[in-house]
Design a protein around this motif. Sequence first.
Motif, PDB file in Angstrom:
ATOM      1  N   HIS A   1      -8.829   4.730  -3.298  1.00  0.00           N
ATOM      2  CA  HIS A   1      -8.305   4.313  -2.002  1.00  0.00           C
ATOM      3  C   HIS A   1      -8.500   5.407  -0.968  1.00  0.00           C
ATOM      4  CE1 HIS A   1      -6.335   1.510  -4.759  1.00  0.00           C
ATOM      5  NE2 HIS A   1      -6.461   0.673  -3.736  1.00  0.00           N
TER       6      HIS A   1
ATOM      7  N   HIS B   1       0.819  -1.211   0.000  1.00  0.00           N
ATOM      8  CA  HIS B   1       0.000   0.000   0.000  1.00  0.00           C
ATOM      9  C   HIS B   1       0.853   1.260   0.000  1.00  0.00           C
ATOM     10  CE1 HIS B   1      -3.915  -1.989   1.680  1.00  0.00           C
ATOM     11  NE2 HIS B   1      -3.450  -2.583   0.618  1.00  0.00           N
TER      12      HIS B   1
ATOM     13  N   GLU C   1      -9.852  -0.132   0.031  1.00  0.00           N
ATOM     14  CA  GLU C   1     -10.111  -0.041  -1.408  1.00  0.00           C
ATOM     15  C   GLU C   1     -11.602   0.184  -1.612  1.00  0.00           C
ATOM     16  OE1 GLU C   1      -8.249  -3.186  -3.593  1.00  0.00           O
ATOM     17  OE2 GLU C   1      -9.648  -2.954  -5.259  1.00  0.00           O
TER      18      GLU C   1
END
Lengths: 304, 180
Positions: free
Chosen positions: A270, A243, A260
Amino acid sequence: MSLTGLTRPWKDFSYGFLDASAKRELRRKMLKAVAVPGCQMPYASREVPIARGWGTGGLQVTCTLLNPGHTVKVIDQGADDSVNAASIRRFLTRVSGARSTWDTLEASLIQSRHRVPEEILREDQILILQVPNPEPLRPVEPNMSVARQMHADADYGRMWLQLYEQIVRSGRVMFGAAYPSLVHGRYVMTPSPIPRWDVPKLNMARHLTILSAGREKRLYAVPPYTRVEPLVFDDVPYKVEEHGHLTCYRSGLKGFFMNEIPQEDGGALHEVSDSHLGIKAIRQGDGEDVATGDTWYTNGEMGQ
Amino acid sequence: MQAAPTPDALETRDNLTFEAVLWALSRPGEPRALPDAGAGAILSALVDRECRAYADDPEIETLLRQSGASLVPLELADHVFAGLTTDSDLARFMRVPVGDMLYPDQGATVIAPAQIGSGTALRLTGPGIETARDIRLGGLHPRLWEVRATLCRYPLGVEMLFVDGAQILALPRSTQVEGI
């Protein structure tokens, strides 16, 4: 000695919801849990006004620790405003008169489900994690008496075999959350369903973590400065979620654990999972004077 | 909306005592202030009729009786209130239950008076301590640490809470103690 000398004055409500004997049992078990890091200690698990499996374990620990001087933060999957977090927080403040907060920096007790905050916790903060399934051996040994014997023998061979099979079948370890971890080199624990991203935060941390499973009636702890090592093979390194390169579409934060949000066109946006960190970033963007603490991860990389 | 309940004096004391004990046990060797002097506050925060206790002090024994705990021979106790100074104290300490491999939580908690900050110099390592912590503990039998090492074969062992007036210092079984 008289009978009145042996009884306590009548009260219409126990402070902090739990009665005194429930609290004393939890206190005794918490002390033993701290003394043997990662070892699951059985306790009676009283009824509390939420259903088993919805955070009753964490709730009982928090109720025992609470006093009016505390400030409580409750997290559900990173967010402070979800139904579960909001109702637990309201319950805790109602039964104790303690203050509540969304800000990790202000909190003294942090009860959480499935996340560890992104800001580094201080030594005067206690993290209480709600645990649905405290037994890391359950997938490989359904009989809990046998599993207890395996813990006693530090017999974690089947745990390793499970990891090996996952790597052979799928090319990687398939634990998305609740990654089994070795505590102080002795007990394998499940760190509750926190993502892989959060497990390194428990290793040699400054704060005390207490993990409690109300439905399964067990609690365990990770004291400060205790080794928490995810089980990995020498040649297959531990990987956190990728991430680091993602940017939160609301706050512009980058390098933290993200949620997400699927879009209609098949793509995804996101959003930073630690919701209040995002809120603070937005406020800072609006020119407000809001303090953000140091974070464990910077630009998606774990510090140290 | 109803007013939030307020804790009474006993609840406040028990809560603060436990907070101090929990802090002391999670950070071994770090002295912590108790709200009240003596072992009585610890007793009231932890011990009730579900416990089996042993005390060598008649005053503590009276408190134990009032708490509802059953007074048992030392070998069966889960909470032991006893001095650790004389040879007979030490011989007794050797018999404290250490739990078993299936249930390490059955190891006892020993609450003993000691002088914190003076006496034997000790180096502590283990969980709760970043590298090592040097402390001084006095008023204890010189061979205590030897005996403790034979009892505390991790994960078996006993938790030791040392009380000096209104101060507490704790050593969980996970702590390694070394004389320096």
